[in-house]
Design a protein around this motif. Structure first.
Motif, PDB file in Angstrom:
ATOM      1  N   GLU A  43     -26.221  29.616  19.552  1.00 31.11           N
ATOM      2  CA  GLU A  43     -24.929  30.317  19.492  1.00 31.11           C
ATOM      3  C   GLU A  43     -24.902  31.264  18.294  1.00 31.11           C
ATOM      4  O   GLU A  43     -24.418  32.399  18.400  1.00 31.11           O
ATOM      5  N   ALA A  44     -25.415  30.814  17.167  1.00 35.10           N
ATOM      6  CA  ALA A  44     -25.472  31.671  15.977  1.00 35.10           C
ATOM      7  C   ALA A  44     -26.385  32.866  16.216  1.00 35.10           C
ATOM      8  O   ALA A  44     -26.053  33.999  15.837  1.00 35.10           O
ATOM      9  N   ALA A  46     -27.014  34.267  19.053  1.00 37.89           N
ATOM     10  CA  ALA A  46     -26.346  35.163  20.004  1.00 37.89           C
ATOM     11  C   ALA A  46     -25.377  36.104  19.297  1.00 37.89           C
ATOM     12  O   ALA A  46     -25.137  37.218  19.751  1.00 37.89           O
ATOM     13  N   GLU A  47     -24.834  35.647  18.197  1.00 38.44           N
ATOM     14  CA  GLU A  47     -23.873  36.459  17.447  1.00 38.44           C
ATOM     15  C   GLU A  47     -24.515  37.235  16.303  1.00 38.44           C
ATOM     16  O   GLU A  47     -24.095  38.348  15.990  1.00 38.44           O
ATOM     17  N   LEU A  48     -25.512  36.640  15.646  1.00 41.08           N
ATOM     18  CA  LEU A  48     -25.984  37.175  14.370  1.00 41.08           C
ATOM     19  C   LEU A  48     -27.441  37.616  14.338  1.00 41.08           C
ATOM     20  O   LEU A  48     -27.899  38.071  13.288  1.00 41.08           O
ATOM     21  N   ARG A  52     -30.762  43.637  18.817  1.00 37.88           N
ATOM     22  CA  ARG A  52     -29.986  43.536  20.065  1.00 37.88           C
ATOM     23  C   ARG A  52     -30.763  42.723  21.098  1.00 37.88           C
ATOM     24  O   ARG A  52     -30.184  41.919  21.823  1.00 37.88           O
ATOM     25  N   ARG A  55     -30.376  39.056  20.317  1.00 38.51           N
ATOM     26  CA  ARG A  55     -29.018  38.592  20.649  1.00 38.51           C
ATOM     27  C   ARG A  55     -28.876  38.413  22.158  1.00 38.51           C
ATOM     28  O   ARG A  55     -28.301  37.432  22.625  1.00 38.51           O
ATOM     29  N   THR A  56     -29.409  39.365  22.917  1.00 40.20           N
ATOM     30  CA  THR A  56     -29.355  39.277  24.378  1.00 40.20           C
ATOM     31  C   THR A  56     -30.137  38.067  24.872  1.00 40.20           C
ATOM     32  O   THR A  56     -29.669  37.327  25.735  1.00 40.20           O
ATOM     33  N   ARG A  59     -28.147  34.989  24.250  1.00 36.32           N
ATOM     34  CA  ARG A  59     -27.033  34.844  25.209  1.00 36.32           C
ATOM     35  C   ARG A  59     -27.534  34.336  26.558  1.00 36.32           C
ATOM     36  O   ARG A  59     -26.886  33.506  27.207  1.00 36.32           O
TER      37      ARG A  59
END
Length: 127
Positions: A43-44, A46-48, A52, A55-56, A59
Motif C-alpha cells: 500500500e505504501a 502504491a502511494e509513495l 510511476r 506505483r502502478t 496497485r
C-alpha cells in the motif's frame, strides 16, 4: 500446497507481465497467502514509490492480493514471512536476495522469478 507472496512477488505482473497465479499453480501451489505487513508495505509503495511504473505495479499487486488469504501478523514484512512460513510450512515467493537466504537457511521453500518470464523453485546454491 501453500505459498506466501512477498510485496515484490505481487508486483511481478505489473512489472513483467507474468501471471503469477498461473505460474504458481503450474508449480503445484493452490493456496495463496499474504501477510498483513506485506499488504501495508505494498500500500505504501502504491502511494509513495519513486517511479510511476512501480506505483502502478504496486496497485496491480494490491488488486491481486484480493485473491489471497490474508494472514494476520505484526512487525516487519520479512520477519512476518519467515515466522508464518515456519509455522504453516508454506513456501515463500520473493525476489529479495537477503530474504531468500534467510528462508533457505531455515529450510523454507523459496520461489522466485527466473529470466523475467517464469517462476521456479529456487535452488539453495543460487543465493
Amino acid at each position: 500446497m501453500k505459498v506466501l507472496l512477498d510485496a515484490n512477488a505481487l508486483m511481478v505482473p505489473g512489472q513483467f507481465g507474468v501471471d503469477v497465479f498461473e505460474e504458481l499453480e503450474r508449480l503445484g501451489f493452490r493456496e495463496f497467502l499474504v501477510a498483513r505487513p506485506v499488504l501495508i508495505e505494498i500500500e505504501a509503495l502504491a502511494e509513495l514509490a519513486g517511479s510511476r511504473r512501480d506505483r502502478t505495479a504496486a496497485r496491480i499487486g494490491l488488486l491481486l492480493a484480493e485473491r489471497c488469504e490474508i494472514f494476520e501478523a505484526s512487525g516487519r514484512a520479512d520477519e512476518a514471512l519467515i515466522a508464518i512460513a515456519e509455522k504453516t510450512g508454506a513456501a515463500v515467493f520473493t525476489n529479495d536476495r537477503e530474504l531468500k537466504k534467510k528462508l533457505s537457511t531455515r529450510g523454507v521453500t523459496v520461489i522466485h522469478l527466473r529470466q523475467r518470464r517464469r517462476l521456479e523453485i529456487a535452488n539453495r546454491k543460487e543465493f
